[in-house]
Design a protein around this motif. Structure first.
Motif, mmCIF file in Angstrom:
data_model
loop_
_atom_site.group_PDB
_atom_site.id
_atom_site.type_symbol
_atom_site.label_atom_id
_atom_site.label_comp_id
_atom_site.label_asym_id
_atom_site.label_seq_id
_atom_site.Cartn_x
_atom_site.Cartn_y
_atom_site.Cartn_z
ATOM 1 N N ASP A 62 -33.706 -20.257 29.505
ATOM 2 C CA ASP A 62 -34.869 -20.321 29.462
ATOM 3 C C ASP A 62 -34.645 -19.601 27.943
ATOM 4 O O ASP A 62 -35.469 -19.915 26.911
ATOM 5 N N SER A 63 -33.627 -18.681 27.804
ATOM 6 C CA SER A 63 -33.202 -17.966 26.162
ATOM 7 C C SER A 63 -32.833 -19.045 25.092
ATOM 8 O O SER A 63 -32.979 -19.891 23.376
ATOM 9 N N GLY A 64 -32.511 -20.363 25.367
ATOM 10 C CA GLY A 64 -32.527 -21.223 24.603
ATOM 11 C C GLY A 64 -32.830 -22.497 24.650
ATOM 12 O O GLY A 64 -32.553 -23.393 23.667
ATOM 13 N N LEU A 65 -34.391 -22.302 25.485
ATOM 14 C CA LEU A 65 -34.973 -23.434 24.962
ATOM 15 C C LEU A 65 -35.641 -23.635 23.879
ATOM 16 O O LEU A 65 -36.328 -23.297 23.274
ATOM 17 N N GLY A 66 -35.483 -24.974 22.812
ATOM 18 C CA GLY A 66 -35.973 -25.326 21.872
ATOM 19 C C GLY A 66 -35.445 -24.332 21.208
ATOM 20 O O GLY A 66 -35.557 -24.740 19.807
ATOM 21 N N ARG A 67 -34.110 -23.998 21.172
ATOM 22 C CA ARG A 67 -33.370 -23.220 20.527
ATOM 23 C C ARG A 67 -32.272 -23.453 20.047
ATOM 24 O O ARG A 67 -31.575 -23.766 19.015
ATOM 25 N N PHE A 68 -31.340 -23.895 20.992
ATOM 26 C CA PHE A 68 -29.888 -24.500 21.561
ATOM 27 C C PHE A 68 -30.157 -25.992 21.485
ATOM 28 O O PHE A 68 -31.072 -26.130 22.700
ATOM 29 N N ALA A 69 -28.406 -26.324 21.213
ATOM 30 C CA ALA A 69 -29.137 -27.977 21.958
ATOM 31 C C ALA A 69 -27.084 -28.222 22.034
ATOM 32 O O ALA A 69 -26.866 -27.940 21.081
ATOM 33 N N THR A 70 -26.825 -29.196 23.227
ATOM 34 C CA THR A 70 -25.334 -28.774 23.433
ATOM 35 C C THR A 70 -24.926 -30.170 23.372
ATOM 36 O O THR A 70 -26.506 -31.186 24.007
ATOM 37 N N SER A 71 -24.352 -30.536 22.973
ATOM 38 C CA SER A 71 -23.714 -32.870 23.008
ATOM 39 C C SER A 71 -22.196 -32.629 22.703
ATOM 40 O O SER A 71 -21.254 -31.230 23.305
ATOM 41 N N ARG A 72 -21.787 -33.995 22.901
ATOM 42 C CA ARG A 72 -20.523 -34.070 23.386
ATOM 43 C C ARG A 72 -20.260 -35.254 22.683
ATOM 44 O O ARG A 72 -21.187 -36.022 22.297
ATOM 45 N N ASP A 73 -18.749 -35.115 21.822
ATOM 46 C CA ASP A 73 -18.055 -36.632 21.480
ATOM 47 C C ASP A 73 -16.900 -36.906 22.567
ATOM 48 O O ASP A 73 -15.744 -35.907 21.890
ATOM 49 N N ASP A 74 -17.185 -37.161 23.155
ATOM 50 C CA ASP A 74 -15.664 -37.922 24.143
ATOM 51 C C ASP A 74 -14.357 -38.604 23.245
ATOM 52 O O ASP A 74 -13.329 -38.575 23.710
ATOM 53 N N ALA A 75 -15.251 -39.258 22.372
ATOM 54 C CA ALA A 75 -13.981 -39.989 21.093
ATOM 55 C C ALA A 75 -13.448 -39.226 20.730
ATOM 56 O O ALA A 75 -12.148 -39.115 20.369
ATOM 57 N N LYS A 76 -13.218 -38.448 19.974
ATOM 58 C CA LYS A 76 -13.268 -36.795 19.906
ATOM 59 C C LYS A 76 -12.667 -35.517 20.293
ATOM 60 O O LYS A 76 -12.047 -34.162 19.807
ATOM 61 N N ASN A 77 -12.785 -35.443 22.168
ATOM 62 C CA ASN A 77 -12.844 -34.742 22.914
ATOM 63 C C ASN A 77 -12.912 -33.276 21.895
ATOM 64 O O ASN A 77 -12.740 -32.291 22.290
ATOM 65 N N MET A 78 -14.660 -33.756 22.113
ATOM 66 C CA MET A 78 -14.704 -32.332 21.795
ATOM 67 C C MET A 78 -16.614 -32.268 21.964
ATOM 68 O O MET A 78 -16.844 -32.987 23.091
ATOM 69 N N SER A 79 -17.076 -31.501 22.496
ATOM 70 C CA SER A 79 -18.622 -30.730 23.317
ATOM 71 C C SER A 79 -18.805 -29.566 21.886
ATOM 72 O O SER A 79 -17.990 -29.119 21.074
ATOM 73 N N TYR A 80 -20.181 -30.017 21.662
ATOM 74 C CA TYR A 80 -21.004 -28.670 20.811
ATOM 75 C C TYR A 80 -22.354 -27.910 21.487
ATOM 76 O O TYR A 80 -22.664 -28.175 21.604
ATOM 77 N N LEU A 81 -22.363 -26.802 20.594
ATOM 78 C CA LEU A 81 -23.555 -25.972 20.902
ATOM 79 C C LEU A 81 -24.372 -25.732 19.505
ATOM 80 O O LEU A 81 -23.346 -24.489 18.869
ATOM 81 N N GLN A 82 -25.066 -26.269 19.037
ATOM 82 C CA GLN A 82 -26.332 -26.178 17.380
ATOM 83 C C GLN A 82 -27.246 -25.151 18.017
ATOM 84 O O GLN A 82 -27.715 -25.065 19.285
ATOM 85 N N MET A 83 -26.396 -23.879 17.580
ATOM 86 C CA MET A 83 -27.878 -23.126 18.079
ATOM 87 C C MET A 83 -28.878 -22.340 16.010
ATOM 88 O O MET A 83 -28.037 -22.691 15.532
ATOM 89 N N ASN A 84 -29.947 -22.807 16.534
ATOM 90 C CA ASN A 84 -30.990 -22.140 15.434
ATOM 91 C C ASN A 84 -31.903 -21.288 15.830
ATOM 92 O O ASN A 84 -31.474 -20.660 17.134
ATOM 93 N N SER A 85 -32.367 -20.963 14.609
ATOM 94 C CA SER A 85 -33.394 -19.727 14.740
ATOM 95 C C SER A 85 -32.309 -18.154 15.085
ATOM 96 O O SER A 85 -33.566 -17.961 16.283
ATOM 97 N N LEU A 86 -31.945 -18.029 14.944
ATOM 98 C CA LEU A 86 -30.785 -17.118 14.967
ATOM 99 C C LEU A 86 -31.311 -15.725 15.298
ATOM 100 O O LEU A 86 -31.449 -14.958 13.880
ATOM 101 N N ASN A 87 -30.999 -15.284 16.045
ATOM 102 C CA ASN A 87 -31.748 -12.595 15.689
ATOM 103 C C ASN A 87 -31.202 -12.172 16.046
ATOM 104 O O ASN A 87 -29.531 -12.392 17.370
ATOM 105 N N PRO A 88 -30.224 -11.167 15.916
ATOM 106 C CA PRO A 88 -29.596 -10.421 16.636
ATOM 107 C C PRO A 88 -28.581 -10.148 17.795
ATOM 108 O O PRO A 88 -28.261 -10.017 17.758
ATOM 109 N N GLU A 89 -30.056 -10.369 18.565
ATOM 110 C CA GLU A 89 -29.860 -10.478 20.363
ATOM 111 C C GLU A 89 -29.146 -11.899 20.699
ATOM 112 O O GLU A 89 -27.940 -11.334 21.406
ATOM 113 N N TYR A 90 -28.573 -12.391 19.288
ATOM 114 C CA TYR A 90 -28.303 -13.293 20.340
ATOM 115 C C TYR A 90 -26.300 -12.653 19.484
ATOM 116 O O TYR A 90 -25.506 -14.240 19.380
ATOM 117 N N THR A 91 -25.940 -12.149 19.078
ATOM 118 C CA THR A 91 -24.354 -11.295 18.800
ATOM 119 C C THR A 91 -23.991 -11.039 19.740
ATOM 120 O O THR A 91 -23.458 -9.674 20.391
#
Length: 122
Positions: A62-91
Motif C-alpha cells: 500500500d505504501s508504494g501504490l502510485g509511488r513505486f513501479a517495478t519492471s524487468r528487462d529479461d534481455a539484460k537479465n535486469m529488474s528495476y524499482l522506480q521510486m518517486n516522491s520519496l520522503n525520509p521514511e523511505y530511508t
C-alpha cells in the motif's frame, strides 16, 4: 543458483526519485518472479513490490501504490524499482529477490541481492 547484484541506491532529497537496479548472473532469471523488499534497522524485512516472471503482473504494498513501479528487462537479465516522491521514511535498505512466484512472503524467495541503502534527506 542465480546471483543478484543491486545498484542505484544512495542519497536523495525529499521529493526526489531513485531507480534501483537488480542484475542477475544467469539467463534463467527470466524464469523467476522478482520481489522487492525493504528493511529498517531493528525491524523485519517487509514487502515492497513484485513482478511475475512474464512481467505481466505486478503487485505493490500500500505504501508504494502510485509511488513505486517495478519492471524487468529479461534481455539484460535486469529488474528495476522506480521510486518517486520519496520522503525520509523511505530511508532503509532495499533488497531484490528471485522466486517461483511473485509472493509478498519473503520466505517464498530463493535467492537475494546484497541490499542497497537508500537515504532520503529532509
Amino acid at each position: 543458483q542465480v546471483q543478484l547484484v543491486e545498484s542505484g541506491g544512495g542519497l536523495v532529497q525529499a521529493g526526489g526519485s531513485l531507480r534501483l537496479s537488480c542484475a542477475a548472473s544467469a539467463r534463467t532469471f527470466r524464469n523467476y518472479a522478482v520481489g522487492w523488499f525493504r528493511q529498517a534497522p531493528g525491524k523485519e524485512r517487509e514487502f515492497v513490490a513484485s513482478i511475475s516472471w512474464s512481467g505481466g503482473a505486478t503487485s505493490y504494498a500500500d505504501s508504494g501504490l502510485g509511488r513505486f513501479a517495478t519492471s524487468r528487462d529479461d534481455a539484460k537479465n535486469m529488474s528495476y524499482l522506480q521510486m518517486n516522491s520519496l520522503n525520509p521514511e523511505y530511508t532503509v535498505v532495499y533488497y531484490c529477490a528471485g522466486g517461483n512466484s511473485p509472493d509478498r512472503d519473503e520466505s517464498q524467495y530463493d535467492f537475494w541481492g546484497q541490499g542497497n541503502q537508500v537515504t532520503v534527506s529532509s
